[in-house]
Design an enzyme around this catalytic site. Structure first.
Site, PDB file in Angstrom:
ATOM      1  N   LYS A  80       1.263  -1.227   0.143  1.00 43.47           N
ATOM      2  CA  LYS A  80      -0.263  -0.011  -0.100  1.00 43.47           C
ATOM      3  C   LYS A  80       0.445   1.131  -0.158  1.00 43.47           C
ATOM      4  CE  LYS A  80      -4.030   1.798   2.871  1.00 43.47           C
ATOM      5  NZ  LYS A  80      -4.741   1.442   4.292  1.00 43.47           N
TER       6      LYS A  80
ATOM      7  N   SER B  50      -9.502   0.900   2.585  1.00 44.19           N
ATOM      8  CA  SER B  50      -8.833   2.308   1.487  1.00 44.19           C
ATOM      9  C   SER B  50      -8.090   1.430   0.717  1.00 44.19           C
ATOM     10  CB  SER B  50      -8.157   3.069   2.970  1.00 44.19           C
ATOM     11  OG  SER B  50      -7.824   3.083   3.477  1.00 44.19           O
TER      12      SER B  50
ATOM     13  N   SER C  92      -9.569  -0.637   7.275  1.00 42.30           N
ATOM     14  CA  SER C  92      -9.398  -0.978   5.819  1.00 42.30           C
ATOM     15  C   SER C  92      -9.031  -2.486   4.556  1.00 42.30           C
ATOM     16  CB  SER C  92      -8.943   0.563   5.244  1.00 42.30           C
ATOM     17  OG  SER C  92      -8.763   1.923   5.404  1.00 42.30           O
TER      18      SER C  92
END
Ligand code: GLN
Length: 487
Positions: free
Chosen positions: A56, A133, A157
């Site tokens: 990420k 996210s 997330s």
């Protein structure tokens, strides 16, 4: 994992990127590093030398930019690798790139990114949200271009996008994986998580990353790790074939669409048919989770994000930032809407009146929620004194389950419309509840407030609806072994 299958995965990247917008940055040296790792002599053999992963883009890497999908960090390259990245590289893992996300991890749709939304690989016909996210991390796994991804989970997330793409998403207990090099959103919540289709892979990666790190002051220290060992979680007595599984009534909502309830009920029936015992129970404070979260998290965020002023961090807006009392303003205007919302809310929450009336209250309510979780688990929480104080262990469950998401992932245009309409009055409370982006993680937030290990599992192969299985603090290994047994 063979070298050949790893090469195949890397070859698929350009095409998947075009379709789903998975990466903020693609590592063009990935093939080179894969070849290098695979050619090491057996003396330097690395166990994960043919494994490909996505990271990420809020986890720093020294050879690739880290932008948090934000204009403000455009082109930023960290001088060091995050501890979790370093540990993976030491084992021979190849990083295929930095995955897309809601800016700074703030959002639940995967749409608040400066490079645009990530699209869900399960829906090639209608552009649909992946959930956020950690949107790119989930999409990379779903599109079969990585063996696993790292994401971060502050309020859901990792679990929400895992559910929406029908894969596994594991948020370990808070503090077990180092946050050193993970760009902070809300540091008392932020947890590195692992996404994959393969539970064995999740176990392997967790095992590698689960270490004390003196560079992270919130990393679980060795004394506490010893307490977990002393609980003898691997003893045969603790490794049962059938478990007591709690089902909090607060996770059951009559507004849940039928197709979602049916998938959940099917999953519960499967557990019962395997001999597990389902225990209905109540954890009353769960219903206050959302206001507690949105009081505490933006406060931490506002404080963390003050460093992006264009002087310490962030791309400085050259011409206008010192004119007419606008110091920092034009630079900080590079933040997107979801970040600005949280900074404004957080600064408000920290004003003296609100601090007294809301912030302190929210902290107390967070502790109350943890106490209630402690009171229903069979195991003690090694971080609290509750084992001695709580006399009411009537339920004594091993795990808790509940839905990860209250609905199917929405088409992007509908999701965006709902964000815009969030503030509009609605006569239909339940419809408004499910229309609001902030409600997307209504089921994931309680475990973030409590730091509990939680994994989202698809209710059924290929279905974009997940079930969360939750363990007591530190009971991560048993949770993963149990998960393996019910897949
Ligand atoms: N949607 C939540 C938020 O915006 C959770 C995000 C996360 O877990 N990073 O705060």
């Amino acid at each position: 994992m063979s070298y050949k299958s790893a090469i195949e995965k890397l070859k698929l990247i350009p095409q998947s990127q075009k379709k789903y917008n998975i990466f903020c940055y693609i590592n063009n040296d990935a093939t080179k590093s894969l070849k290098h790792n695979s050619s090491l002599s057996h003396l330097k053999y690395k166990p994960l030398q043919n494994v490909i992963c996505g990271i990420k883009d809020n986890i720093v890497t020294k050879d690739m930019p880290t932008t948090c999908a934000s204009e403000i960090l455009s082109g930023y390259v960290s001088p060091f690798d995050a501890t979790c990245v370093k540990l993976l590289r030491d084992q021979g893992v190849t990083i295929s790139g930095k995955t897309n996300l809601d800016e700074f991890g703030m959002g639940s749709g995967g749409v608040h990114s400066k490079i645009g939304p990530t699209l869900n690989p399960l829906y090639d016909d209608i552009p649909t949200i992946v959930g956020g996210s950690s949107s790119g991390s989930a999409a990379a796994v779903a599109a079969n271009i990585v063996d696993f991804s790292l994401g971060t989970d502050t309020g859901g997330s990792v679990r929400l996008p895992a559910a929406y793409t029908s894969i596994l998403g594991f948020k370990p207990s808070y503090g077990r994986i180092s946050r050193h090099g993970v760009i902070a959103y809300a540091q008392s919540f932020d947890t590195v998580g692992i996404l994959s289709k393969d539970i064995q892979m999740i176990k392997k990666i967790f095992n590698i990353l689960d270490k004390h790190d003196f560079k992270d002051p919130t990393s679980l220290d060795d004394d506490n790790r010893q307490k977990l060992i002393d609980l003898k979680l691997h003893n045969s007595e603790m490794q049962s074939h059938t478990y007591r599984i709690g089902l909090p009534i607060e996770f059951i909502n009559k507004a849940t669409p039928n197709n979602v309830s049916e998938l959940f009920n099917g999953f519960v029936e499967r557990l019962l048919s395997m001999g597990h015992e389902l225990v209905p129970l109540s954890i009353p404070s769960i219903k206050y989770s959302l206001p507690i979260y949105y009081t505490l998290v933006p406060s931490e965020a506002a404080s963390n994000l003050s460093r992006y002023d264009g002087i310490r961090f962030g791309t400085r807006d050259k011409d206008t930032d010192i004119e007419g009392n606008t110091l920092f303003a034009s630079t900080r205007n590079k933040f997107g809407t979801s970040v600005k919302e949280r900074v404004i809310l957080g600064n408000y929450n920290l004003c003296s009146d609100s601090y007294k009336n809301n912030y302190i209250k929210a902290q107390k309510m967070r502790v109350q929620l943890i106490d209630e979780f402690d009171s229903i688990f069979k195991l003690p929480n090694i971080l609290t004194q509750n084992a001695k104080n709580l006399q009411y262990k009537t339920h004594a469950v091993d795990f808790i389950i509940g839905l990860t998401s209250a609905k199917f992932p929405e088409p992007i245009h509908k999701f965006n419309k709902n964000i815009i309409n969030t503030n509009e009055e609605s006569n239909d409370d339940e419809a408004a509840l499910f229309a609001n982006e902030f409600m997307n993680d209504i089921y994931t937030i309680p475990m973030s407030l409590s730091g509990l290990p939680t994994i989202s599992i698809p209710t059924k192969d290929g279905a974009p609806v997940g079930v969360q299985v939750v363990g007591q603090y530190g009971d991560d290994e048993r949770l993963l072994t149990f998960t393996e047994s019910i897949l």
